[in-house]
Every structure is written in structure tokens, then in C-alpha cells.
Design a protein around this motif. Structure first.
Motif, PDB file in Angstrom:
ATOM      1  N   GLU A   1       0.847  -1.194   0.000  1.00 43.73           N
ATOM      2  CA  GLU A   1       0.000   0.000   0.000  1.00 43.73           C
ATOM      3  C   GLU A   1       0.875   1.233   0.000  1.00 43.73           C
ATOM      4  O   GLU A   1       1.495   1.551   1.006  1.00 43.73           O
ATOM      5  N   SER A   2       0.916   1.935  -1.131  1.00 42.31           N
ATOM      6  CA  SER A   2       1.789   3.107  -1.203  1.00 42.31           C
ATOM      7  C   SER A   2       1.082   4.398  -0.826  1.00 42.31           C
ATOM      8  O   SER A   2       1.680   5.253  -0.176  1.00 42.31           O
ATOM      9  N   ARG A   3      -0.179   4.577  -1.194  1.00 45.36           N
ATOM     10  CA  ARG A   3      -0.855   5.850  -0.910  1.00 45.36           C
ATOM     11  C   ARG A   3      -1.004   6.095   0.588  1.00 45.36           C
ATOM     12  O   ARG A   3      -0.686   7.173   1.077  1.00 45.36           O
ATOM     13  N   TRP A   4      -1.533   5.096   1.311  1.00 45.05           N
ATOM     14  CA  TRP A   4      -1.662   5.264   2.760  1.00 45.05           C
ATOM     15  C   TRP A   4      -0.290   5.387   3.405  1.00 45.05           C
ATOM     16  O   TRP A   4      -0.103   6.158   4.341  1.00 45.05           O
TER      17      TRP A   4
ATOM     18  N   CYS B   1       4.811   6.513  17.004  1.00 46.68           N
ATOM     19  CA  CYS B   1       4.341   5.536  16.016  1.00 46.68           C
ATOM     20  C   CYS B   1       5.481   5.086  15.103  1.00 46.68           C
ATOM     21  O   CYS B   1       6.150   5.894  14.468  1.00 46.68           O
ATOM     22  N   ARG B   2       5.706   3.771  15.071  1.00 49.70           N
ATOM     23  CA  ARG B   2       6.721   3.187  14.180  1.00 49.70           C
ATOM     24  C   ARG B   2       6.028   2.764  12.893  1.00 49.70           C
ATOM     25  O   ARG B   2       4.904   2.250  12.928  1.00 49.70           O
ATOM     26  N   ILE B   3       6.683   2.943  11.747  1.00 49.02           N
ATOM     27  CA  ILE B   3       6.077   2.642  10.454  1.00 49.02           C
ATOM     28  C   ILE B   3       6.769   1.445   9.830  1.00 49.02           C
ATOM     29  O   ILE B   3       7.996   1.424   9.682  1.00 49.02           O
ATOM     30  N   LEU B   4       5.969   0.441   9.450  1.00 50.45           N
ATOM     31  CA  LEU B   4       6.459  -0.781   8.821  1.00 50.45           C
ATOM     32  C   LEU B   4       5.754  -0.961   7.487  1.00 50.45           C
ATOM     33  O   LEU B   4       4.526  -0.940   7.421  1.00 50.45           O
ATOM     34  N   SER B   5       6.529  -1.131   6.422  1.00 48.95           N
ATOM     35  CA  SER B   5       5.987  -1.344   5.087  1.00 48.95           C
ATOM     36  C   SER B   5       6.347  -2.749   4.617  1.00 48.95           C
ATOM     37  O   SER B   5       7.515  -3.143   4.661  1.00 48.95           O
TER      38      SER B   5
ATOM     39  N   ILE C   1       6.154  -1.881  -3.660  1.00 49.23           N
ATOM     40  CA  ILE C   1       6.785  -1.844  -4.980  1.00 49.23           C
ATOM     41  C   ILE C   1       7.082  -0.388  -5.314  1.00 49.23           C
ATOM     42  O   ILE C   1       6.175   0.434  -5.421  1.00 49.23           O
ATOM     43  N   LEU C   2       8.350  -0.062  -5.454  1.00 53.73           N
ATOM     44  CA  LEU C   2       8.779   1.287  -5.811  1.00 53.73           C
ATOM     45  C   LEU C   2       9.361   1.259  -7.211  1.00 53.73           C
ATOM     46  O   LEU C   2      10.109   0.353  -7.561  1.00 53.73           O
ATOM     47  N   THR C   3       9.017   2.245  -8.005  1.00 52.80           N
ATOM     48  CA  THR C   3       9.452   2.272  -9.396  1.00 52.80           C
ATOM     49  C   THR C   3      10.405   3.438  -9.637  1.00 52.80           C
ATOM     50  O   THR C   3      10.501   4.361  -8.829  1.00 52.80           O
TER      51      THR C   3
ATOM     52  N   LEU D   1       9.607  11.457   1.901  1.00 54.42           N
ATOM     53  CA  LEU D   1       8.619  10.909   2.820  1.00 54.42           C
ATOM     54  C   LEU D   1       9.024   9.524   3.332  1.00 54.42           C
ATOM     55  O   LEU D   1       8.837   9.208   4.514  1.00 54.42           O
ATOM     56  N   LEU D   2       9.590   8.702   2.465  1.00 52.43           N
ATOM     57  CA  LEU D   2       9.928   7.329   2.852  1.00 52.43           C
ATOM     58  C   LEU D   2      11.048   7.255   3.889  1.00 52.43           C
ATOM     59  O   LEU D   2      11.284   6.197   4.463  1.00 52.43           O
TER      60      LEU D   2
END
Length: 176
Positions: A51-54, A70-74, A78-80, A97-98
Motif C-alpha cells: 500500500e503506497s498511498r496510505w 508511532c513506528r512505520i512498517l511497510s 513496490i517502488l518504481t 517521505l519514505l
């Protein structure tokens, strides 16, 4: 532990010895509902699967609210590569942002190009071999391939290796 997520399997899991409670991103249709979930101080973690948008929205919220824990886990993002002027501008914003993502879990081992293009440090990338949870059911399914090989998925593919594997075989390979 409160986890903001787009997956259904988080609730009831133990994370760092604490029971997880999922707050679902699904069904958030109005702009008010969408903005409400971005109150990151309410969550211990955000876990986004494919999920890239969220993910980018949550990263933007973290940029605006840097004091949140808050910790962020992806998972399986898929990154282009950027294309065109607009693509390069959007790429710069995505890359910035990433930086807020604490861990990228990927199902492919070679992440050197991804890390180089997006500037993601190796220690924030974790390779996990893909595991099919329904392997017995897959093996029990009758095969009716009519002479075709099929490979599906969204992951970055190594087409040169695929072409090399077909070289010398009496088959044709088509990529759609």
C-alpha cells in the motif's frame, strides 16, 4: 499495542510481548475519516501491506508530527523508477517521505538498486523469503496448463534470468 493497518491478521497477535489491536484503514471513505486516522499519536505502529498511498500519507503525518512514537512498517512495497518531469518531482517527494519508514519488509533479496535510488539504508530493509500458506491446497489442485507457464505477482522481476532459463528450450516466453 494499537496498530494502524490495512491487513486483517494483526488483531490478537503478540508484538513485543503485548497483544495487538488493529485499527483498520479499510472503509475510510470520507476525507474526515481519512484525516482522523492520521492522528499518529494514537498508535504504537502503522503496518502497511502493498500500500503506497496510505504509506505516503502516514509518512507525511509523521513529518508533521515528529514527536509521535508511532513506528512505520511497510511490507512488500513496490517502488518504481521516476519517468518524466512530473515523475521526477513526485519521486523526490516520495524519497523524502519514505525516510520516515522504520522498516521495509521485502520478498526479494537483491535490494541494492532500490536502496540506491531511494536512499534507504540497508539496516532498514529486511528480506523475508515468500512462504505460500496454502501449499498443500496448491499441490492438490489439478493442473490444466495447456502448455503454458504462468508467473504472477507485483514484485520486481529479473527478466534477464527468465530469458536465460528459456534459452535452448522448445518454448516461447511472453511477458504481459
Amino acid at each position: 499495542m494499537r496498530v494502524l493497518t490495512n491487513t486483517a491478521w494483526v488483531t490478537g497477535q503478540q508484538i513485543a510481548g503485548r497483544a495487538a489491536t488493529a485499527v483498520s484503514l479499510r472503509g475510510r471513505h470520507s476525507w474526515r475519516e481519512r484525516l482522523g486516522v492520521l492522528a499518529l499519536w494514537r498508535y504504537d505502529a502503522a503496518l502497511l501491506n502493498i500500500e503506497s498511498r496510505w504509506l505516503l500519507a502516514i509518512c507525511a503525518a509523521k513529518k508533521l508530527l515528529p514527536w509521535t512514537r508511532c513506528r512505520i512498517l511497510s511490507v512488500d512495497l513496490i517502488l518504481t523508477h521516476p519517468r518524466g518531469v512530473a515523475g521526477h518531482l513526485a519521486f523526490r517527494v516520495r524519497r523524502w517521505l519514505l525516510r520516515e519508514v522504520d522498516r521495509f519488509v521485502l520478498y526479494y533479496r537483491d535490494t541494492a538498486e532500490l536502496r540506491g535510488v531511494y536512499g534507504i539504508p540497508a539496516e532498514r530493509v529486511k528480506y523475508v523469503p515468500f512462504k505460500v500458506n496454502t501449499r498443500d491446497r496448491v499441490l492438490a489442485t489439478p493442473v490444466t496448463d495447456d502448455g503454458f507457464f504462468l508467473s504472477c505477482g507485483r514484485s520486481n522481476r529479473d527478466y534477464q534470468t527468465l530469458y536465460a532459463a528459456f534459452r535452448g528450450l522448445p518454448y516461447h516466453c511472453f511477458i504481459l
